[in-house]
Design an enzyme around this catalytic site. Structure first.
Site, PDB file in Angstrom:
ATOM      1  N   HIS A  44       0.853  -1.193   0.000  1.00  0.00           N
ATOM      2  CA  HIS A  44       0.000   0.000   0.000  1.00  0.00           C
ATOM      3  C   HIS A  44       0.896   1.253   0.000  1.00  0.00           C
ATOM      4  O   HIS A  44       1.973   1.247   0.585  1.00  0.00           O
ATOM      5  CB  HIS A  44      -0.903  -0.021   1.234  1.00  0.00           C
ATOM      6  CG  HIS A  44      -1.949   1.045   1.206  1.00  0.00           C
ATOM      7  ND1 HIS A  44      -1.687   2.354   1.527  1.00  0.00           N
ATOM      8  CD2 HIS A  44      -3.267   0.997   0.869  1.00  0.00           C
ATOM      9  CE1 HIS A  44      -2.796   3.068   1.385  1.00  0.00           C
ATOM     10  NE2 HIS A  44      -3.766   2.267   0.992  1.00  0.00           N
ATOM     11  N   GLU A  54      -4.076   2.211  -7.173  1.00  0.00           N
ATOM     12  CA  GLU A  54      -4.367   3.219  -6.161  1.00  0.00           C
ATOM     13  C   GLU A  54      -3.605   4.519  -6.434  1.00  0.00           C
ATOM     14  O   GLU A  54      -2.461   4.670  -5.990  1.00  0.00           O
ATOM     15  CB  GLU A  54      -3.943   2.682  -4.794  1.00  0.00           C
ATOM     16  CG  GLU A  54      -4.731   1.471  -4.350  1.00  0.00           C
ATOM     17  CD  GLU A  54      -5.251   1.677  -2.938  1.00  0.00           C
ATOM     18  OE1 GLU A  54      -6.389   1.269  -2.695  1.00  0.00           O
ATOM     19  OE2 GLU A  54      -4.549   2.274  -2.114  1.00  0.00           O
TER      20      GLU A  54
HETATM   21  P1  PGA Z   1      -9.653   6.013   0.940  1.00  0.00           P
HETATM   22  O1  PGA Z   1      -8.383   5.042   1.092  1.00  0.00           O
HETATM   23  O2  PGA Z   1     -10.804   5.160   0.516  1.00  0.00           O
HETATM   24  O3  PGA Z   1      -9.828   6.606   2.322  1.00  0.00           O
HETATM   25  O4  PGA Z   1      -9.293   7.030  -0.085  1.00  0.00           O
HETATM   26  C1  PGA Z   1      -8.144   4.092   0.110  1.00  0.00           C
HETATM   27  C2  PGA Z   1      -6.834   3.408   0.357  1.00  0.00           C
HETATM   28  O5  PGA Z   1      -5.926   4.014   0.943  1.00  0.00           O
HETATM   29  O6  PGA Z   1      -6.688   2.240  -0.011  1.00  0.00           O
END
Ligand code: PGA
Length: 228
Positions: A99, A156
């Site tokens: 992540h 992401e």
């Molecule tokens: P968020 O986070 O939905 O709060 O934007 C997503 C993530 O970090 O995977």
């Protein structure tokens, strides 16, 4: 639909969440299956509480458990690390790996993520490998070819995480195509500011297999809304 709680929630909050989630989804499972299979990824200290509830309840037939990180090493003398052996018996099926917050705050590299992928696969856990646009090629190169076919990729874009605004659909689809080009025929999730509202724009595209949800997954009712 992957719920990433990050390092939110106490034990009591986790227990209440599971009660609320059960209430919210039991109405639907009585009549129909959920539209998405759900994976809840709590902090490691709360796995036991979430796991106990998931293993117990019929309402949670379509809900499974994941972790937010894993050790790059096997079980052994690695203080503070979470190995797949430590997870035996909890019903953990998925691991979010690489992540952007791990890469940014914990100096995680694509090479380390590749080691974690190997550990996950050896332990029977499906890796959900997170990549931003500029990591797609680098992360794919770091992975074993055989491992690449056994992962899920989460696209992401970090500048949209936690903002309440998603990236435009066209840009998302472009990046998803790029991911499939270099990783092969993998399932690709989108993550960054997905909530019941923003999700509407993003559903109906076969290329997007599901979503990784941060903030909006912290509220059980809101998360349940996204599953039906
Ligand atoms: P968020 O986070 O939905 O709060 O934007 C997503 C993530 O970090 O995977």
């Amino acid at each position: 639909m992957v719920a990433n709680w990050k390092s939110h929630k106490s034990r009591d909050e986790a227990v209440h969440y599971m009660d609320d989630l059960q209430d919210a989804i039991s109405t639907y499972v009585a009549t129909d299956a959920l539209k998405y299979r759900a994976v809840i990824c709590p902090p490691a200290s709360l796995l036991m509480y979430v796991s106990n509830r998931l293993l117990d309840r019929v309402a949670f037939a379509d809900v499974t458990l994941g972790v937010q990180d894993l050790s790059p090493y096997p079980s052994g003398a690695y203080t503070g690390a979470l190995s797949t052996r430590n997870l035996d018996g909890f019903g953990v099926r998925y691991a979010i790996l690489g992540h952007s917050e791990r890469r940014r705050y914990f100096a995680e590299t694509s090479a380390m993520v590749a080691q974690k992928v190997e550990q996950a696969l050896e332990g029977g856990i499906t890796p959900i490998v997170c990549v931003d646009a500029d990591e797609i090629a680098e992360q794919a190169t770091a992975l074993d070819d055989e491992h690449k076919q056994r992962i899920i990729v989460a696209y992401e874009p970090h500048e949209y995480i936690g903002t309440g605004v998603t990236q435009g659909v066209d840009e998302i689809l472009q990046e998803v195509a790029r991911i499939k080009d270099v990783f092969g025929d993998v399932q690709v999730l989108y993550g960054a500011s997905v909530n019941p509202e923003t999700m509407r724009e993003l559903t109906g595209h076969d290329e997007i297999a599901g979503f990784l949800v941060g903030s909006a997954s912290l509220d059980a009712k809101m998360f349940a809304q996204m599953l039906v």
